[in-house]
Design a protein around this motif. Sequence first.
Motif, PDB file in Angstrom:
ATOM      1  N   SER A 129       0.836  -1.209   0.000  1.00  0.00           N
ATOM      2  CA  SER A 129       0.000   0.000   0.000  1.00  0.00           C
ATOM      3  C   SER A 129       0.864   1.249   0.000  1.00  0.00           C
ATOM      4  O   SER A 129       0.608   2.210  -0.741  1.00  0.00           O
ATOM      5  CB  SER A 129      -0.922   0.001   1.227  1.00  0.00           C
ATOM      6  N   LEU A 130       1.894   1.243   0.834  1.00  0.00           N
ATOM      7  CA  LEU A 130       2.802   2.386   0.878  1.00  0.00           C
ATOM      8  C   LEU A 130       3.588   2.501  -0.420  1.00  0.00           C
ATOM      9  O   LEU A 130       3.774   3.601  -0.957  1.00  0.00           O
ATOM     10  CB  LEU A 130       3.741   2.235   2.077  1.00  0.00           C
ATOM     11  N   GLY A 131       4.038   1.375  -0.948  1.00  0.00           N
ATOM     12  CA  GLY A 131       4.775   1.397  -2.214  1.00  0.00           C
ATOM     13  C   GLY A 131       3.932   1.913  -3.358  1.00  0.00           C
ATOM     14  O   GLY A 131       4.441   2.591  -4.265  1.00  0.00           O
ATOM     15  N   SER A 132       2.627   1.615  -3.322  1.00  0.00           N
ATOM     16  CA  SER A 132       1.767   2.073  -4.411  1.00  0.00           C
ATOM     17  C   SER A 132       1.638   3.588  -4.418  1.00  0.00           C
ATOM     18  O   SER A 132       1.457   4.201  -5.477  1.00  0.00           O
ATOM     19  CB  SER A 132       0.374   1.432  -4.292  1.00  0.00           C
ATOM     20  N   ILE A 133       1.761   4.218  -3.244  1.00  0.00           N
ATOM     21  CA  ILE A 133       1.721   5.683  -3.185  1.00  0.00           C
ATOM     22  C   ILE A 133       2.943   6.267  -3.888  1.00  0.00           C
ATOM     23  O   ILE A 133       2.832   7.211  -4.675  1.00  0.00           O
ATOM     24  CB  ILE A 133       1.642   6.153  -1.719  1.00  0.00           C
ATOM     25  N   TYR A 134       4.105   5.688  -3.609  1.00  0.00           N
ATOM     26  CA  TYR A 134       5.324   6.135  -4.289  1.00  0.00           C
ATOM     27  C   TYR A 134       5.212   5.911  -5.800  1.00  0.00           C
ATOM     28  O   TYR A 134       5.602   6.770  -6.599  1.00  0.00           O
ATOM     29  CB  TYR A 134       6.534   5.369  -3.760  1.00  0.00           C
TER      30      TYR A 134
END
Length: 472
Positions: A339-344
């Motif tokens: 989820s955090l990686g998808s923001i990046y």
Amino acid sequence: MSVSVFDLFKIGIGPSSSHTVGPMRAARRFAAELTADDTLTRVRRVKAELFGSLGATGHGHGSVGAVLGGLEGEDPETVDTTASPARTAEIRQTHRLRLDGRHEIDFDVDEDLVLHRRRSLPFHPNGMTFTAYAADDVLVERTYYSIGGGFVLDDDGSGHPVLQPDPTPVPFPFRTGTELLIHCANTGLSISEIALANESARRPEADVRAGLLRIWRVMVECVENGCTTTGVLPGGLKVRRRAPELHQRVLDEVGPFGSGTATQNSGDVIDRIDPLAAMDWVTLWALAVNEENASGGRVVTAPTNGAAGIIPAVLHYAVRFVPGMGDDDIIRFLLVAASLGSIYQQTASISGAEVGCQGEVGTACSMAAGALAEILGGTPEQVENAAEIGMEHHLGLTCDPVGGLVQIPCIERNAVASVKAITAARLALHGDGAHTVSLDKVIKTMMETGADMKTKYKETARGGLAVNIVEC
């Protein structure tokens, strides 16, 4: 929209997601298109051109073998990592290539696969163009961009192609950290529960869980292979694989996973357990993965290959050192990290060629820190804080691979970032989630910093350590 966890975590081949996995996927896509359009049998020659960072460091990053494999229809997830080098050598020797695995053509690696060391395409530094010819006539020409993490964009003629996430409607779409926290606040759900709901809209929940545990098994196998394979890494730098020796030393000195069962430390008796023994294990696990990656082995892109050791190392730490961790916690960890990686991926970049290593190692550290914070009991706000800390202290990190190889400083950099992720998570958990710099602000700053960074510090091997070490 949101990017799927299975887009962020991909089973592939080392040593680079942008230079190996991406080019293999692009070449495979090009060859498959020739078959789909009934053009394949008319092809007599194919030319592949790699630009920018791909051209500058492609030799050291395995791009040549990746392109050849992709043109022959190989897929990064299933390609035989042990047979690939021999097949590359065979194509180079025989000048014959099996296009899409079924149509044999003449192919001179030195003439038909061109690495442009000083030329770049306008949209992204990792650009490549494939051209199929019938005699001297161009049949098909396609341009692709490997934008990091194994993601490949087709040049759509707009001059600015964009990543198209899975179009399946999800209950909680988000692009930013703020949007993700709003979903958590409105529903009372954790970040992992938000992510699981989104993934379950795309496929049955049982398949999501099984798929994530499969990714974890590949991570474990990668660590095991790295801890048992000795020798020197390929490429000419003569970098010795250290993980097997370190593995044995840690076992001898502190026992399995910090149990303290042994008492010898370099010949001296110790009468207490080293309080930092766990960090030795974390360092080992990160080194093991990245040495496997540097040797062209099977790894999980997380979110890139150059940063592939951080999430496995931190997750191993949780499984081995935090009491009560099980499969559900592993699944939660990977869901939060993705989820955090998808923001990046959606709002910035995870490409070292575009923003430097802050976009690779920094992003992986941020993902791992936030994921660890949740499975240690953190609130969504504390998770977001941990992720922000993980990136904030990687801002400005350059990508300066010595010899164009994913070895120095990449391997050790993963070990250091893994420990930093654990520190970031623990620091965030000592707070209440309130902090001055938001995750979205630090991501914006990372992207701006990458834009200001000189090209020589962005995976071209023309600056930093790549030119300043003294070779013996």
